[in-house]
Design a protein around this motif. Sequence first.
Motif, PDB file in Angstrom:
ATOM      1  N   ASP A  73       3.320   0.099   4.173  1.00  0.00           N
ATOM      2  CA  ASP A  73       3.139  -0.810   3.033  1.00  0.00           C
ATOM      3  C   ASP A  73       3.050  -0.050   1.707  1.00  0.00           C
ATOM      4  O   ASP A  73       3.043  -0.664   0.642  1.00  0.00           O
ATOM      5  CB  ASP A  73       1.877  -1.649   3.230  1.00  0.00           C
ATOM      6  CG  ASP A  73       1.840  -2.247   4.620  1.00  0.00           C
ATOM      7  OD1 ASP A  73       2.459  -3.282   4.817  1.00  0.00           O
ATOM      8  OD2 ASP A  73       1.223  -1.659   5.530  1.00  0.00           O
ATOM      9  N   LYS A  74       2.937   1.301   1.796  1.00  0.00           N
ATOM     10  CA  LYS A  74       2.968   2.160   0.599  1.00  0.00           C
ATOM     11  C   LYS A  74       2.029   1.680  -0.515  1.00  0.00           C
ATOM     12  O   LYS A  74       2.426   1.540  -1.661  1.00  0.00           O
ATOM     13  CB  LYS A  74       4.403   2.256   0.027  1.00  0.00           C
ATOM     14  CG  LYS A  74       5.469   2.632   1.034  1.00  0.00           C
ATOM     15  CD  LYS A  74       5.873   4.093   0.900  1.00  0.00           C
ATOM     16  CE  LYS A  74       6.991   4.505   1.826  1.00  0.00           C
ATOM     17  NZ  LYS A  74       6.632   4.720   3.225  1.00  0.00           N
ATOM     18  N   ARG A 109      -4.683   0.945  -3.641  1.00  0.00           N
ATOM     19  CA  ARG A 109      -5.990   1.240  -3.031  1.00  0.00           C
ATOM     20  C   ARG A 109      -6.897   1.970  -4.013  1.00  0.00           C
ATOM     21  O   ARG A 109      -8.063   1.623  -4.186  1.00  0.00           O
ATOM     22  CB  ARG A 109      -5.829   2.134  -1.805  1.00  0.00           C
ATOM     23  CG  ARG A 109      -5.396   1.406  -0.590  1.00  0.00           C
ATOM     24  CD  ARG A 109      -6.224   1.732   0.636  1.00  0.00           C
ATOM     25  NE  ARG A 109      -6.189   0.520   1.451  1.00  0.00           N
ATOM     26  CZ  ARG A 109      -6.915   0.272   2.505  1.00  0.00           C
ATOM     27  NH1 ARG A 109      -7.783   1.149   2.924  1.00  0.00           N
ATOM     28  NH2 ARG A 109      -6.822  -0.866   3.143  1.00  0.00           N
ATOM     29  N   LYS A 140      -1.022  -5.937   7.933  1.00  0.00           N
ATOM     30  CA  LYS A 140      -0.588  -4.564   7.645  1.00  0.00           C
ATOM     31  C   LYS A 140      -0.131  -3.841   8.909  1.00  0.00           C
ATOM     32  O   LYS A 140      -0.384  -4.305  10.025  1.00  0.00           O
ATOM     33  CB  LYS A 140      -1.759  -3.784   7.038  1.00  0.00           C
ATOM     34  CG  LYS A 140      -2.079  -4.153   5.610  1.00  0.00           C
ATOM     35  CD  LYS A 140      -1.392  -3.162   4.677  1.00  0.00           C
ATOM     36  CE  LYS A 140      -1.533  -3.514   3.229  1.00  0.00           C
ATOM     37  NZ  LYS A 140      -2.868  -3.284   2.734  1.00  0.00           N
ATOM     38  N   ARG A 149      -2.689  -3.380  14.216  1.00  0.00           N
ATOM     39  CA  ARG A 149      -1.589  -3.525  13.247  1.00  0.00           C
ATOM     40  C   ARG A 149      -0.724  -4.737  13.633  1.00  0.00           C
ATOM     41  O   ARG A 149      -0.607  -5.091  14.822  1.00  0.00           O
ATOM     42  CB  ARG A 149      -0.770  -2.234  13.189  1.00  0.00           C
ATOM     43  CG  ARG A 149      -0.110  -1.862  14.497  1.00  0.00           C
ATOM     44  CD  ARG A 149       0.265  -0.379  14.522  1.00  0.00           C
ATOM     45  NE  ARG A 149       1.219  -0.040  13.493  1.00  0.00           N
ATOM     46  CZ  ARG A 149       2.532  -0.147  13.609  1.00  0.00           C
ATOM     47  NH1 ARG A 149       3.063  -0.586  14.744  1.00  0.00           N
ATOM     48  NH2 ARG A 149       3.319   0.175  12.621  1.00  0.00           N
ATOM     49  N   HIS A 188       1.612   4.724   6.236  1.00  0.00           N
ATOM     50  CA  HIS A 188       1.343   3.364   5.728  1.00  0.00           C
ATOM     51  C   HIS A 188       2.649   2.780   5.215  1.00  0.00           C
ATOM     52  O   HIS A 188       2.995   2.998   4.050  1.00  0.00           O
ATOM     53  CB  HIS A 188       0.293   3.388   4.605  1.00  0.00           C
ATOM     54  CG  HIS A 188      -1.065   3.811   5.061  1.00  0.00           C
ATOM     55  ND1 HIS A 188      -1.536   5.080   4.886  1.00  0.00           N
ATOM     56  CD2 HIS A 188      -2.053   3.139   5.699  1.00  0.00           C
ATOM     57  CE1 HIS A 188      -2.763   5.172   5.393  1.00  0.00           C
ATOM     58  NE2 HIS A 188      -3.105   4.005   5.893  1.00  0.00           N
ATOM     59  N   CYS A 248      -0.570  -0.124   9.478  1.00  0.00           N
ATOM     60  CA  CYS A 248      -0.979   1.289   9.468  1.00  0.00           C
ATOM     61  C   CYS A 248      -0.634   1.900  10.829  1.00  0.00           C
ATOM     62  O   CYS A 248      -0.983   1.325  11.867  1.00  0.00           O
ATOM     63  CB  CYS A 248      -2.477   1.390   9.192  1.00  0.00           C
ATOM     64  SG  CYS A 248      -2.992   0.447   7.751  1.00  0.00           S
ATOM     65  N   GLU A 273      -8.428   6.757   3.199  1.00  0.00           N
ATOM     66  CA  GLU A 273      -7.805   7.319   4.428  1.00  0.00           C
ATOM     67  C   GLU A 273      -7.311   8.755   4.252  1.00  0.00           C
ATOM     68  O   GLU A 273      -7.605   9.606   5.054  1.00  0.00           O
ATOM     69  CB  GLU A 273      -6.662   6.427   4.969  1.00  0.00           C
ATOM     70  CG  GLU A 273      -6.927   4.926   4.987  1.00  0.00           C
ATOM     71  CD  GLU A 273      -8.013   4.467   5.963  1.00  0.00           C
ATOM     72  OE1 GLU A 273      -8.649   5.297   6.613  1.00  0.00           O
ATOM     73  OE2 GLU A 273      -8.251   3.234   6.033  1.00  0.00           O
ATOM     74  N   TYR A 321      -0.697   3.142  -1.715  1.00  0.00           N
ATOM     75  CA  TYR A 321      -1.557   4.236  -2.175  1.00  0.00           C
ATOM     76  C   TYR A 321      -2.186   3.938  -3.548  1.00  0.00           C
ATOM     77  O   TYR A 321      -3.403   3.949  -3.700  1.00  0.00           O
ATOM     78  CB  TYR A 321      -0.725   5.522  -2.224  1.00  0.00           C
ATOM     79  CG  TYR A 321      -1.461   6.762  -2.662  1.00  0.00           C
ATOM     80  CD1 TYR A 321      -2.023   7.624  -1.729  1.00  0.00           C
ATOM     81  CD2 TYR A 321      -1.576   7.096  -4.017  1.00  0.00           C
ATOM     82  CE1 TYR A 321      -2.693   8.779  -2.122  1.00  0.00           C
ATOM     83  CE2 TYR A 321      -2.241   8.250  -4.417  1.00  0.00           C
ATOM     84  CZ  TYR A 321      -2.791   9.083  -3.458  1.00  0.00           C
ATOM     85  OH  TYR A 321      -3.449  10.226  -3.855  1.00  0.00           O
ATOM     86  N   GLU A 334       1.716   7.916   2.641  1.00  0.00           N
ATOM     87  CA  GLU A 334       2.917   7.059   2.663  1.00  0.00           C
ATOM     88  C   GLU A 334       3.687   7.187   3.979  1.00  0.00           C
ATOM     89  O   GLU A 334       4.341   6.243   4.407  1.00  0.00           O
ATOM     90  CB  GLU A 334       3.782   7.330   1.426  1.00  0.00           C
ATOM     91  CG  GLU A 334       3.021   6.840   0.192  1.00  0.00           C
ATOM     92  CD  GLU A 334       3.805   6.856  -1.103  1.00  0.00           C
ATOM     93  OE1 GLU A 334       4.853   7.519  -1.159  1.00  0.00           O
ATOM     94  OE2 GLU A 334       3.344   6.199  -2.069  1.00  0.00           O
TER      95      GLU A 334
END
Length: 366
Positions: free
Chosen positions: A199-200, A205, A89, A97, A197, A91, A186, A202, A194
């Motif tokens: 990787d979007k 998670r 990832k 990261r 992150h 972040c 988070e 949301y 978004e």
Amino acid sequence: MIDISKRIERLKARLIDLKEEMPEEINKVIDYFLKHMTLNYEKVLWILSLNEKGLKDKIYKVADVVNKTLNTDIITLKGVIEFSNYCKKNCYYCGIRAQNDKIKRYRIPVDEIFEIAKNGVKSGLTTIILQSGEDDYYSDEDMERLIYKIHHELKTAVSISIGERSKEAYERFRKAGASKVLLKHETINRKIFENIHPDKDYDLRIELLDYLVKLGYITGSGNIIGLPDQTLEDIAKDIIFMKEHNIKMIGIGPFISTYNTPLENLENGSAELTLNAYAATRLTIPFAQMPATTALGTIDRDYQFKALNCGCNVIMVNLTPDEYRENYNIYDEKIKVDLLGTAQKILDMGLKIPPYTLRNLFIKEA
Ligand code: SAM
Ligand code: SF4
């Protein structure tokens, strides 16, 4: 068997006494809590916005009374093994990261992780937290076997903090003996989430968190204080979100700016606001396990211990061998929270540690 109703009665009596020495504004919070045994969004926001030292100290005192009366003055110590700093990832805040090419990557072999856990249990720890970046090098089978071995052979609780895996994987880990999971949301503000992150993930998670609760895990989540464009309202919504989603372990830490990450020039989150968030969370989710986080300790070590008198009841100590730990730099200058020194400091503060930890750490057999 702990008699919760007796503790609640005792708490109510203590809070009624405490009202004698508290100003009007604080008493409004106490009255709301006495009626509902939780807080609503407006009250949480009010606590977060406190700036004046006198009032802050008073609300910390209320949170402390709630914690120590309901959950006792025992501070639980949990041991973290940071077994891999590889992560797929990206972040924006995190030093490990995937795109950070300035750090030395490591993976601890599974047999060695088990030995580290074994030494942690021998030293008096009753929960082992397995933490890493999102690293598929360790297959679901590897994790399942490791969890099974640690839980069954060492007779200890296993908590996992390895990011997003499939629902099936988490189901298998639960069956293998993991009883706790940490997966921080988070921030509940989708736009902020978004923005940091790429990787979007949301929705994934949140869905996974709900599923973990459903699977019977003692589920942990949490938020970062000091993200770009974050307001007090956002943080209040984080706390209410955790209440509504049945989150039982809550990790709230200040953002720490980290070299060679997209947020390296952003100011660190506020330690003061983090303490306000601990107090507000204790009054909203009174039975939560809530660590005084390493992130707070990294910004201000005294505040990490102060947090134990503002509603926190857990500290995570580091079991990762130094040769690896120095490369687990999720943020800059991350401190080493050592077991012996931390336990001693807790005792010096007049607080307690669990009997098993006390016996194994301090009472040597003749
Ligand atoms: N990879 C897993 C995950 O993200 O859930 C577990 C390990 S991750 C390093 C654990 C936590 O570290 C994250 O949930 C995040 O809140 C925190 N973290 C990472 N970088 C941070 C930073 N710069 N400041 C504060 N907290 C940070
Ligand atoms: Fe990876 Fe976790 Fe860091 Fe995000 S916070 S980059 S998932 S280790």
